[in-house]
Design an enzyme around this catalytic site. Sequence first.
Site, mmCIF file in Angstrom:
data_model
loop_
_atom_site.group_PDB
_atom_site.id
_atom_site.type_symbol
_atom_site.label_atom_id
_atom_site.label_comp_id
_atom_site.label_asym_id
_atom_site.label_seq_id
_atom_site.Cartn_x
_atom_site.Cartn_y
_atom_site.Cartn_z
ATOM 1 C CG ASP A 64 -0.296 -0.382 2.516
ATOM 2 O OD1 ASP A 64 0.940 -0.415 2.575
ATOM 3 O OD2 ASP A 64 -1.023 -0.643 3.491
ATOM 4 C CD GLU B 24 -8.462 2.001 7.975
ATOM 5 O OE1 GLU B 24 -8.419 1.091 8.829
ATOM 6 O OE2 GLU B 24 -7.912 3.108 8.119
ATOM 7 C CG ASN C 23 -8.724 -0.429 12.229
ATOM 8 O OD1 ASN C 23 -7.870 -1.157 11.726
ATOM 9 N ND2 ASN C 23 -9.116 0.695 11.658
ATOM 10 C CG HIS D 219 -5.759 -1.532 9.047
ATOM 11 N ND1 HIS D 219 -5.825 -0.337 9.741
ATOM 12 C CD2 HIS D 219 -4.432 -1.779 8.889
ATOM 13 C CE1 HIS D 219 -4.608 0.103 9.979
ATOM 14 N NE2 HIS D 219 -3.740 -0.756 9.479
HETATM 15 C C1 GLP Z 1 -0.316 0.305 8.463
HETATM 16 C C2 GLP Z 1 -0.044 -0.475 7.196
HETATM 17 C C3 GLP Z 1 -0.259 -1.939 7.408
HETATM 18 C C4 GLP Z 1 0.382 -2.367 8.699
HETATM 19 C C5 GLP Z 1 -0.321 -1.723 9.850
HETATM 20 C C6 GLP Z 1 0.271 -2.073 11.202
HETATM 21 O O1 GLP Z 1 -1.498 0.995 8.436
HETATM 22 N N1 GLP Z 1 -0.815 -0.021 6.093
HETATM 23 O O2 GLP Z 1 0.259 -2.655 6.301
HETATM 24 O O3 GLP Z 1 0.300 -3.755 8.842
HETATM 25 O O4 GLP Z 1 -0.290 -0.323 9.701
HETATM 26 O O5 GLP Z 1 1.455 -1.369 11.409
HETATM 27 P P1 GLP Z 1 2.452 -1.684 12.571
HETATM 28 O O6 GLP Z 1 3.148 -2.936 12.224
HETATM 29 O O7 GLP Z 1 3.378 -0.499 12.610
HETATM 30 O O8 GLP Z 1 1.663 -1.810 13.822
#
Ligand code: GLP
Length: 241
Positions: A67, A143, A136, A138
């Site tokens: 993404d 989302e 949440n 995702h």
């Molecule tokens: C972001 C990314 C996700 C990621 C998530 C969790 O929003 N788009 O791909 O898995 O956050 O991030 P983190 O590993 O920093 O908790």
Amino acid sequence: MNLLVVDDEVELGSVVATEVAKVLAAAEFATLGLATGSTPQPAYRALIQMCRDGELSLANNNAFLLDEYFGLPASHYESFAATIQRDFVHGVDFPNGTVKSLDGMTDNAAATCLDYEHAIQASGGIDVQLLGIGRNGHIAFNEPGSALDSRTRMVELTQETIAVNGAANFDQFQPTHALTMGVGTILEGRYLIMMASGPAKATAVQQALEGPVDSACPASAVQTHENVLVVLDRAAAAQLS
Ligand code: GLP
């Protein structure tokens, strides 16, 4: 689904890196799906170390990033394209130009997303997809409410995601939207490795793994995939029964 609960982030990184290395060793050419965020960092550090030690090479491989923020150029420090370069790509030996990301500056998001789907298909599909999980529920930027068969597209981010991802670091830029592989796109990966660490992920992990398969928790879609490894630290696994 295989579930592994590990003691700490070093073990998480080593387990995930070993799994990725197995996939790469079994294929002449493999395509990786890469996640940004803090959770995969130990895995990236372990993979870099394997490359430095001569145990692994990515010279025959390519990758697609999950993404990207919409409105942020790849050259911006906070773009996911720049982040994955710093955190992983710089330390391994992917051939130049073979780590692809969505263009956050596109003026035709629909065409950019469709091209991305085609590029993934043209490379033979994703062999191993790394995934984190949002608080949440995702995955990538899908989302809650994202259809479980959704494709790569532009999405609106929730206020929670914007806040958790540190929008304060973006200077003048406030992300409100992103381009993301869809849940359906992710599910086409041949092997999914989902990682979570820390207590803030415990509820989302419980819902994703033990709750109903429902778009209210997009990560629950992994329950429908036949080849999934989930690697959690103890804090993230705390609410599992
Ligand atoms: C972001 C990314 C996700 C990621 C998530 C969790 O929003 N788009 O791909 O898995 O956050 O991030 P983190 O590993 O920093 O908790």
